[in-house]
Design a protein around this motif. Structure first.
Motif, PDB file in Angstrom:
ATOM      1  N   ILE A 297       1.639  -2.164  -8.271  1.00 35.75           N
ATOM      2  CA  ILE A 297       2.465  -3.155  -7.551  1.00 35.75           C
ATOM      3  C   ILE A 297       3.727  -2.446  -7.043  1.00 35.75           C
ATOM      4  N   PRO A 298       3.739  -2.002  -5.773  1.00 40.07           N
ATOM      5  CA  PRO A 298       4.991  -1.486  -5.223  1.00 40.07           C
ATOM      6  C   PRO A 298       5.923  -2.667  -4.975  1.00 40.07           C
ATOM      7  N   ALA A 299       7.129  -2.646  -5.554  1.00 35.44           N
ATOM      8  CA  ALA A 299       8.051  -3.784  -5.403  1.00 35.44           C
ATOM      9  C   ALA A 299       9.477  -3.265  -5.207  1.00 35.44           C
ATOM     10  N   ALA A 300       9.591  -2.202  -4.395  1.00 33.91           N
ATOM     11  CA  ALA A 300      10.935  -1.656  -4.116  1.00 33.91           C
ATOM     12  C   ALA A 300      11.126  -1.599  -2.603  1.00 33.91           C
ATOM     13  N   LEU A 301      10.996  -0.397  -2.052  1.00 35.26           N
ATOM     14  CA  LEU A 301      11.310  -0.238  -0.630  1.00 35.26           C
ATOM     15  C   LEU A 301      10.050   0.051   0.183  1.00 35.26           C
ATOM     16  N   SER A 302      10.252   0.223   1.507  1.00 36.72           N
ATOM     17  CA  SER A 302       9.105   0.471   2.381  1.00 36.72           C
ATOM     18  C   SER A 302       8.702   1.943   2.369  1.00 36.72           C
ATOM     19  N   ASN A 303       7.550   2.214   2.975  1.00 38.42           N
ATOM     20  CA  ASN A 303       7.057   3.574   3.228  1.00 38.42           C
ATOM     21  C   ASN A 303       6.947   4.432   1.970  1.00 38.42           C
ATOM     22  N   GLN A 304       6.380   3.897   0.939  1.00 39.86           N
ATOM     23  CA  GLN A 304       6.179   4.630  -0.313  1.00 39.86           C
ATOM     24  C   GLN A 304       4.775   5.207  -0.410  1.00 39.86           C
ATOM     25  N   ILE A 305       3.787   4.502   0.154  1.00 41.27           N
ATOM     26  CA  ILE A 305       2.404   4.990   0.121  1.00 41.27           C
ATOM     27  C   ILE A 305       2.141   5.562   1.507  1.00 41.27           C
ATOM     28  N   THR A 306       2.119   6.890   1.568  1.00 42.20           N
ATOM     29  CA  THR A 306       2.081   7.593   2.848  1.00 42.20           C
ATOM     30  C   THR A 306       0.883   8.528   2.868  1.00 42.20           C
ATOM     31  N   ILE A 307       0.795   9.278   3.947  1.00 49.60           N
ATOM     32  CA  ILE A 307      -0.290  10.261   4.067  1.00 49.60           C
ATOM     33  C   ILE A 307      -0.230  11.266   2.915  1.00 49.60           C
ATOM     34  N   GLU A 308       0.976  11.536   2.404  1.00 51.94           N
ATOM     35  CA  GLU A 308       1.119  12.488   1.284  1.00 51.94           C
ATOM     36  C   GLU A 308       0.810  11.843  -0.063  1.00 51.94           C
ATOM     37  N   THR A 309       1.236  10.588  -0.256  1.00 51.11           N
ATOM     38  CA  THR A 309       1.110   9.998  -1.601  1.00 51.11           C
ATOM     39  C   THR A 309      -0.167   9.173  -1.803  1.00 51.11           C
ATOM     40  N   ALA A 310      -0.766   8.664  -0.721  1.00 50.80           N
ATOM     41  CA  ALA A 310      -1.977   7.821  -0.883  1.00 50.80           C
ATOM     42  C   ALA A 310      -3.097   8.559  -1.627  1.00 50.80           C
ATOM     43  N   LEU A 312      -2.860  10.461  -4.056  1.00 48.89           N
ATOM     44  CA  LEU A 312      -2.546  10.589  -5.485  1.00 48.89           C
ATOM     45  C   LEU A 312      -2.947   9.355  -6.294  1.00 48.89           C
ATOM     46  N   LEU A 313      -2.981   8.198  -5.638  1.00 50.27           N
ATOM     47  CA  LEU A 313      -3.155   6.941  -6.390  1.00 50.27           C
ATOM     48  C   LEU A 313      -4.479   6.913  -7.147  1.00 50.27           C
ATOM     49  N   ASN A 314      -4.412   6.377  -8.372  1.00 50.29           N
ATOM     50  CA  ASN A 314      -5.582   6.350  -9.252  1.00 50.29           C
ATOM     51  C   ASN A 314      -5.786   4.905  -9.734  1.00 50.29           C
ATOM     52  N   VAL A 315      -5.837   3.983  -8.749  1.00 46.65           N
ATOM     53  CA  VAL A 315      -5.935   2.546  -9.063  1.00 46.65           C
ATOM     54  C   VAL A 315      -7.062   1.906  -8.251  1.00 46.65           C
ATOM     55  N   LYS A 316      -7.388   0.650  -8.618  1.00 48.68           N
ATOM     56  CA  LYS A 316      -8.422  -0.078  -7.853  1.00 48.68           C
ATOM     57  C   LYS A 316      -7.802  -0.958  -6.781  1.00 48.68           C
ATOM     58  N   LEU A 317      -6.516  -1.335  -7.022  1.00 46.91           N
ATOM     59  CA  LEU A 317      -5.884  -2.304  -6.124  1.00 46.91           C
ATOM     60  C   LEU A 317      -4.401  -1.985  -5.948  1.00 46.91           C
ATOM     61  N   VAL A 318      -3.929  -2.055  -4.697  1.00 49.71           N
ATOM     62  CA  VAL A 318      -2.497  -2.017  -4.414  1.00 49.71           C
ATOM     63  C   VAL A 318      -2.097  -3.435  -4.009  1.00 49.71           C
ATOM     64  N   ALA A 319      -1.152  -4.019  -4.734  1.00 48.67           N
ATOM     65  CA  ALA A 319      -0.683  -5.372  -4.416  1.00 48.67           C
ATOM     66  C   ALA A 319       0.757  -5.244  -3.933  1.00 48.67           C
ATOM     67  N   GLU A 320       0.957  -5.431  -2.614  1.00 45.62           N
ATOM     68  CA  GLU A 320       2.244  -5.109  -1.996  1.00 45.62           C
ATOM     69  C   GLU A 320       3.300  -6.191  -2.244  1.00 45.62           C
ATOM     70  N   GLY A 321       4.055  -6.025  -3.326  1.00 46.82           N
ATOM     71  CA  GLY A 321       5.197  -6.903  -3.579  1.00 46.82           C
ATOM     72  C   GLY A 321       6.313  -6.607  -2.601  1.00 46.82           C
ATOM     73  N   ALA A 322       6.521  -5.336  -2.295  1.00 45.42           N
ATOM     74  CA  ALA A 322       7.548  -4.918  -1.332  1.00 45.42           C
ATOM     75  C   ALA A 322       7.059  -5.193   0.083  1.00 45.42           C
ATOM     76  N   ASN A 323       7.993  -5.148   1.032  1.00 46.01           N
ATOM     77  CA  ASN A 323       7.625  -5.243   2.437  1.00 46.01           C
ATOM     78  C   ASN A 323       7.417  -3.841   2.988  1.00 46.01           C
ATOM     79  N   GLY A 324       6.270  -3.616   3.591  1.00 50.66           N
ATOM     80  CA  GLY A 324       6.003  -2.347   4.273  1.00 50.66           C
ATOM     81  C   GLY A 324       5.905  -1.128   3.381  1.00 50.66           C
ATOM     82  N   PRO A 325       5.355  -1.225   2.167  1.00 53.81           N
ATOM     83  CA  PRO A 325       5.287  -0.022   1.329  1.00 53.81           C
ATOM     84  C   PRO A 325       4.240   0.986   1.788  1.00 53.81           C
ATOM     85  N   THR A 326       3.268   0.543   2.624  1.00 47.53           N
ATOM     86  CA  THR A 326       2.146   1.424   2.981  1.00 47.53           C
ATOM     87  C   THR A 326       2.158   1.725   4.478  1.00 47.53           C
TER      88      THR A 326
END
Ligand code: NAD
Length: 422
Positions: A297-310, A312-326
């Protein structure tokens, strides 16, 4: 966590164009929705505690109001600029349309690091900002709400300043100029938790259709403010285990689980910060993003899941609490990796839905019970989720594009029915 990014507004346009192409949006309406209606920039002076005068820059961008008054939060952060405000305002138009609310979209804030100012200074900054905005906000015109680094106290100052500038007879009709107010200033029970509750309601719907048992699920949260902490609280109610949390002060991890409610109490006594919470270890940002869990659950700022960080993720679901994290590129990577995603305009819509119920109570001079508010939020969120998942199936597309299609279809109908003046 890096916060620098390319244009967020460009990301919004990429998402919009994908949906507009797929739904074959009328080209004139596409032109209208591709632009913001008003972009207000104000520079205003404030006297600091030491007597010196500092200049501040505030923004309010109003994207669209065909469905009702402009609606959206105010953010106090060094990343606030015109581009961010345009992107965030546009997302609000999609979000309110998707939720079936009689609102348009707006967003704004002040380019400021609030941690550098005293409470008295923040009060004067907020009041001068409100005064500078003047008639650009109003209970039936543009209704701000809390966002990053603003909260009920900020809303109370805006309310008081706005009312002071109205005539005596008008004041009692203007309580709904802002939502997210403290209870005694016309706030509603449940607005504090509405966004986090909506996030978890969405996760619950996704889990049902994807056969994920939330009583056995694990999750990680980025940002432990209003949205992150309430989301974690409601995930605990579902029986899920919190493994790691990142906020501005650092990152904590525990394989045996972190109790969200204890962490909320700890953060309250620790200036809002999570670091130092007992029985946890510090991990790096890269380790945090790579944590094996069911849900992020990203719940901070935008642009956190990017071409560099996507990757790395080891989850089944991203639930965007923040606005524009991806970013749009990261969206593609997540889809290729078969990681589910509940998009921001749907996932965090519980907040603006809660705000709508506060606004309605103010207009009717009513106070509703907590259960009543929460149940109304739940119904609207589930309805939106159902619409989006049906649309995703019929267009054979992802949930973000489907959410855009539902929202944009409502706006398209309104324009077609009303026509364009003159
Ligand atoms: P908040 O100010 O209450 O909390 C923000 C959190 O993010 C804090 O824990 C802070 O430490 C953390 N944070 C800030 N910078 C960080 C960094 N560089 N690295 C890691 N963590 C960092 O804000 P909020 O109201 O919870 O909003 C969070 C997000 O949710 C924003 O994107 C906001 O637009 C979105 N949102 C909020 C609401 C709402 O009702 N408040 C509604 C919808 C969407």
């Amino acid at each position: 966590m890096k916060t620098a990014h390319k244009s967020l507004y460009e990301d919004v346009q990429v998402q919009f164009n994908k949906a507009a192409d797929l739904m074959k949006l009328n080209s004139g309406i596409r032109n209208i929705l591709s632009e913001t209606a008003n972009e207000i920039v104000v520079h205003f002076p404030v006297k600091m505690d030491d007597g010196k005068i500092e200049m501040f820059t505030g923004y309010r961008v109003q994207h669209n109001n065909i469905l009702g008054p402009y609606k959206g939060g105010l953010r106090y952060h060094p990343s606030v600029d015109l581009d961010d405000a345009k992107a965030l305002a546009t997302w609000m138009t999609w979000k309110t349309a998707l939720a079936g609310l009689p609102y348009g979209g707006a967003k704004g804030g002040i380019h400021i690091d609030p941690a550098k100012y005293s409470q008295n200074e923040l009060e004067r900054i907020t009041r001068r900002f409100t005064y500078a905005l003047g008639n650009n906000i109003g209970p039936e015109y543009d209704i701000p709400a809390p966002d990053v680094n603003t909260g009920p106290q900020t809303m109370a100052w805006i309310l008081d300043t706005y009312l002071t500038t109205r005539s005596q007879g008008e004041r009692n009709n203007c309580l709904h100029v802002v939502t997210g107010k403290p209870l005694n200033c016309g706030g509603t029970l449940g607005r504090d938790r509405a966004t986090g509750f909506g996030v978890v309601t969405n996760i619950n719907e996704w889990a049902k259709s994807n056969k994920l048992d939330l009583t056995k699920a694990t999750f990680i949260v980025q940002g432990f403010g209003n949205v992150g902490s309430w989301s974690a609280h409601f995930m605990k109610e579902k029986g899920s285990k919190l493994l790691a949390v990142e906020d501005v002060s650092g990152i904590i991890y525990s394989a045996s689980g972190i109790d969200p409610d204890d962490l909320i109490e700890f953060a309250k006594k620790n200036g809002g910060k999570i670091t130092g919470f007992p029985n946890t270890v510090a991990i790096t940002h890269k380790e945090f993003l790579s944590t094996k869990a069911d849900i992020f659950i990203p719940a901070a700022l935008s642009n956190q899941i990017t071409i560099e960080t996507a990757p790395l993720l080891n989850v089944k679901l991203v639930a965007e609490g923040a606005n524009g994290p991806t970013s749009p590129e990261a969206d593609t990577i997540l889809q290729q990796r078969d990681i589910g995603l509940i998009p921001d305009v749907l996932c965090n819509s519980g907040g603006v839905i809660g705000s709508y119920f506060e606004w309605l109570q103010n207009k009717r001079s009513e106070y509703w019970e907590l259960d009543e508010v929460i149940e109304k939020v739940r119904k609207k969120v589930v309805e939106a989720y159902t619409n989006v998942s049906k649309t995703a199936a019929s267009y054979k597309t992802d949930l973000r594009t489907a959410a855009y299609i539902v929202a944009i279809s409502r706006l398209e109908s309104a324009y077609k029915e009303r026509g364009i003046f003159p």
